[in-house]
Design a protein around this motif. Structure first.
Motif, PDB file in Angstrom:
ATOM      1  N   ASP A   1      45.344  39.148  43.818  1.00  0.00           N
ATOM      2  CA  ASP A   1      43.961  39.585  43.655  1.00  0.00           C
ATOM      3  C   ASP A   1      43.093  38.424  43.174  1.00  0.00           C
ATOM      4  O   ASP A   1      41.998  38.201  43.698  1.00  0.00           O
ATOM      5  CB  ASP A   1      43.907  40.755  42.664  1.00  0.00           C
ATOM      6  CG  ASP A   1      42.546  41.405  42.618  1.00  0.00           C
ATOM      7  OD1 ASP A   1      41.992  41.696  43.697  1.00  0.00           O
ATOM      8  OD2 ASP A   1      42.033  41.616  41.504  1.00  0.00           O
ATOM      9  N   GLU A   2      43.589  37.660  42.208  1.00  0.00           N
ATOM     10  CA  GLU A   2      42.843  36.500  41.703  1.00  0.00           C
ATOM     11  C   GLU A   2      42.662  35.448  42.797  1.00  0.00           C
ATOM     12  O   GLU A   2      41.611  34.823  42.913  1.00  0.00           O
ATOM     13  CB  GLU A   2      43.566  35.871  40.511  1.00  0.00           C
ATOM     14  CG  GLU A   2      43.518  36.705  39.256  1.00  0.00           C
ATOM     15  CD  GLU A   2      44.454  36.182  38.171  1.00  0.00           C
ATOM     16  OE1 GLU A   2      44.952  35.025  38.285  1.00  0.00           O
ATOM     17  OE2 GLU A   2      44.705  36.944  37.219  1.00  0.00           O
ATOM     18  N   LEU A   3      43.713  35.277  43.597  1.00  0.00           N
ATOM     19  CA  LEU A   3      43.685  34.276  44.652  1.00  0.00           C
ATOM     20  C   LEU A   3      42.624  34.590  45.708  1.00  0.00           C
ATOM     21  O   LEU A   3      41.899  33.704  46.154  1.00  0.00           O
ATOM     22  CB  LEU A   3      45.069  34.212  45.315  1.00  0.00           C
ATOM     23  CG  LEU A   3      45.353  33.097  46.294  1.00  0.00           C
ATOM     24  CD1 LEU A   3      45.299  31.749  45.589  1.00  0.00           C
ATOM     25  CD2 LEU A   3      46.720  33.295  46.934  1.00  0.00           C
ATOM     26  N   TYR A   4      42.515  35.857  46.090  1.00  0.00           N
ATOM     27  CA  TYR A   4      41.620  36.226  47.180  1.00  0.00           C
ATOM     28  C   TYR A   4      40.253  36.719  46.729  1.00  0.00           C
ATOM     29  O   TYR A   4      39.351  36.835  47.536  1.00  0.00           O
ATOM     30  CB  TYR A   4      42.281  37.278  48.074  1.00  0.00           C
ATOM     31  CG  TYR A   4      43.347  36.663  48.946  1.00  0.00           C
ATOM     32  CD1 TYR A   4      43.011  35.882  50.037  1.00  0.00           C
ATOM     33  CD2 TYR A   4      44.697  36.843  48.658  1.00  0.00           C
ATOM     34  CE1 TYR A   4      43.973  35.300  50.829  1.00  0.00           C
ATOM     35  CE2 TYR A   4      45.677  36.269  49.447  1.00  0.00           C
ATOM     36  CZ  TYR A   4      45.307  35.495  50.530  1.00  0.00           C
ATOM     37  OH  TYR A   4      46.265  34.920  51.306  1.00  0.00           O
ATOM     38  N   ASN A   5      40.088  37.017  45.487  1.00  0.00           N
ATOM     39  CA  ASN A   5      38.808  37.557  45.033  1.00  0.00           C
ATOM     40  C   ASN A   5      38.107  36.662  44.016  1.00  0.00           C
ATOM     41  O   ASN A   5      37.413  37.140  43.139  1.00  0.00           O
ATOM     42  CB  ASN A   5      39.002  38.970  44.458  1.00  0.00           C
ATOM     43  CG  ASN A   5      39.431  39.941  45.530  1.00  0.00           C
ATOM     44  OD1 ASN A   5      38.916  39.910  46.637  1.00  0.00           O
ATOM     45  ND2 ASN A   5      40.392  40.779  45.208  1.00  0.00           N
ATOM     46  N   LYS A   6      38.317  35.355  44.165  1.00  0.00           N
ATOM     47  CA  LYS A   6      37.600  34.406  43.312  1.00  0.00           C
ATOM     48  C   LYS A   6      36.136  34.398  43.737  1.00  0.00           C
ATOM     49  O   LYS A   6      35.825  34.604  44.909  1.00  0.00           O
ATOM     50  CB  LYS A   6      38.171  32.986  43.489  1.00  0.00           C
ATOM     51  CG  LYS A   6      39.492  32.764  42.806  1.00  0.00           C
ATOM     52  CD  LYS A   6      39.839  31.298  42.759  1.00  0.00           C
ATOM     53  CE  LYS A   6      40.201  30.758  44.118  1.00  0.00           C
ATOM     54  NZ  LYS A   6      40.740  29.408  44.097  1.00  0.00           N
ATOM     55  N   PRO A   7      35.239  34.109  42.788  1.00  0.00           N
ATOM     56  CA  PRO A   7      33.822  34.003  43.172  1.00  0.00           C
ATOM     57  C   PRO A   7      33.637  32.861  44.173  1.00  0.00           C
ATOM     58  O   PRO A   7      34.287  31.824  44.077  1.00  0.00           O
ATOM     59  CB  PRO A   7      33.097  33.709  41.866  1.00  0.00           C
ATOM     60  CG  PRO A   7      34.131  33.609  40.806  1.00  0.00           C
ATOM     61  CD  PRO A   7      35.475  33.888  41.389  1.00  0.00           C
ATOM     62  N   ALA A   8      32.792  33.091  45.140  1.00  0.00           N
ATOM     63  CA  ALA A   8      32.540  32.079  46.176  1.00  0.00           C
ATOM     64  C   ALA A   8      31.837  30.868  45.566  1.00  0.00           C
ATOM     65  O   ALA A   8      30.901  31.002  44.791  1.00  0.00           O
ATOM     66  CB  ALA A   8      31.689  32.684  47.282  1.00  0.00           C
ATOM     67  N   GLU A   9      32.338  29.692  45.920  1.00  0.00           N
ATOM     68  CA  GLU A   9      31.707  28.454  45.462  1.00  0.00           C
ATOM     69  C   GLU A   9      30.984  27.835  46.645  1.00  0.00           C
ATOM     70  O   GLU A   9      31.101  28.305  47.772  1.00  0.00           O
ATOM     71  CB  GLU A   9      32.777  27.499  44.927  1.00  0.00           C
ATOM     72  CG  GLU A   9      33.496  28.073  43.715  1.00  0.00           C
ATOM     73  CD  GLU A   9      34.547  27.116  43.170  1.00  0.00           C
ATOM     74  OE1 GLU A   9      34.379  25.893  43.341  1.00  0.00           O
ATOM     75  OE2 GLU A   9      35.524  27.597  42.593  1.00  0.00           O
ATOM     76  N   GLU A  10      30.262  26.775  46.379  1.00  0.00           N
ATOM     77  CA  GLU A  10      29.564  26.101  47.463  1.00  0.00           C
ATOM     78  C   GLU A  10      30.600  25.627  48.482  1.00  0.00           C
ATOM     79  O   GLU A  10      31.573  24.958  48.138  1.00  0.00           O
ATOM     80  CB  GLU A  10      28.775  24.907  46.917  1.00  0.00           C
ATOM     81  CG  GLU A  10      27.819  24.340  47.940  1.00  0.00           C
ATOM     82  CD  GLU A  10      26.966  23.258  47.326  1.00  0.00           C
ATOM     83  OE1 GLU A  10      26.825  22.214  47.978  1.00  0.00           O
ATOM     84  OE2 GLU A  10      26.470  23.451  46.206  1.00  0.00           O
ATOM     85  N   ALA A  11      30.399  25.978  49.720  1.00  0.00           N
ATOM     86  CA  ALA A  11      31.403  25.755  50.744  1.00  0.00           C
ATOM     87  C   ALA A  11      31.205  24.425  51.464  1.00  0.00           C
ATOM     88  O   ALA A  11      30.610  24.381  52.526  1.00  0.00           O
ATOM     89  CB  ALA A  11      31.403  26.908  51.719  1.00  0.00           C
TER      90      ALA A  11
END
Length: 154
Positions: A32-42
């Motif tokens: 869950d932590e791996l896939y639901n991290k807050p989006a960072e500048e891509a």
């Protein structure tokens, strides 16, 4: 099927089930932590680095999930080898029958009474029958069986 309806977590062997559930819950949290991290500048560099990191971690978590189920099965089948029966004749339809390869009643009696339903259902599966056949006769999966037996002994 009536058996499927009444099979609950309570039917599973208590300690191995508790260990399995704890392991799976921890692994779920990590996924869950791996896939639901807050989006960072891509940025492209970030995306490629992050992809490698996530893919590698995902593969590691998959292995850890397999390991959790392996520990569960090794615990639930502990001592199964002592119920294998000696082979007295060449393989045929009757000698490969589960009843001529495995002391099923002895095995079931050796298990906790509260888990009889689970063990009865388990031993009726094709997978269990195939497992006993492979343990009884020379198999191309010999190294896998030796690995499993090593896990059972731990």
């Amino acid at each position: 099927n009536e058996n499927k309806k009444s099979l609950t977590l309570r039917a599973l062997p208590r300690k191995p089930c508790k260990v399995l559930l704890n392991s799976l819950n921890l692994l779920y949290q990590q996924l869950d932590e791996l896939y639901n991290k807050p989006a960072e500048e891509a940025t492209l560099e970030f995306l490629l680095t992050d992809y490698d990191l996530i893919y590698g971690r995902r593969k590691q978590l998959e292995l850890e999930i397999q390991e959790a189920f392996l520990r569960f099965m090794a615990c639930t089948l502990k001592g199964y080898r002592s119920y294998l029966m000696p082979i007295t004749q060449a393989p045929s339809e009757t000698t490969t029958d589960l009843s001529s390869l495995f002391n099923l009643q002895g095995f079931l009696k050796s298990r906790d009474r509260t888990n009889q339903k689970f063990y009865t259902l388990l031993t009726k599966t094709q997978l269990f029958t195939q497992f006993i056949e492979e343990c009884s006769f020379v198999s191309d999966r010999q190294s896998s069986l030796e690995f499993f037996d090593g896990c059972v002994e731990k």
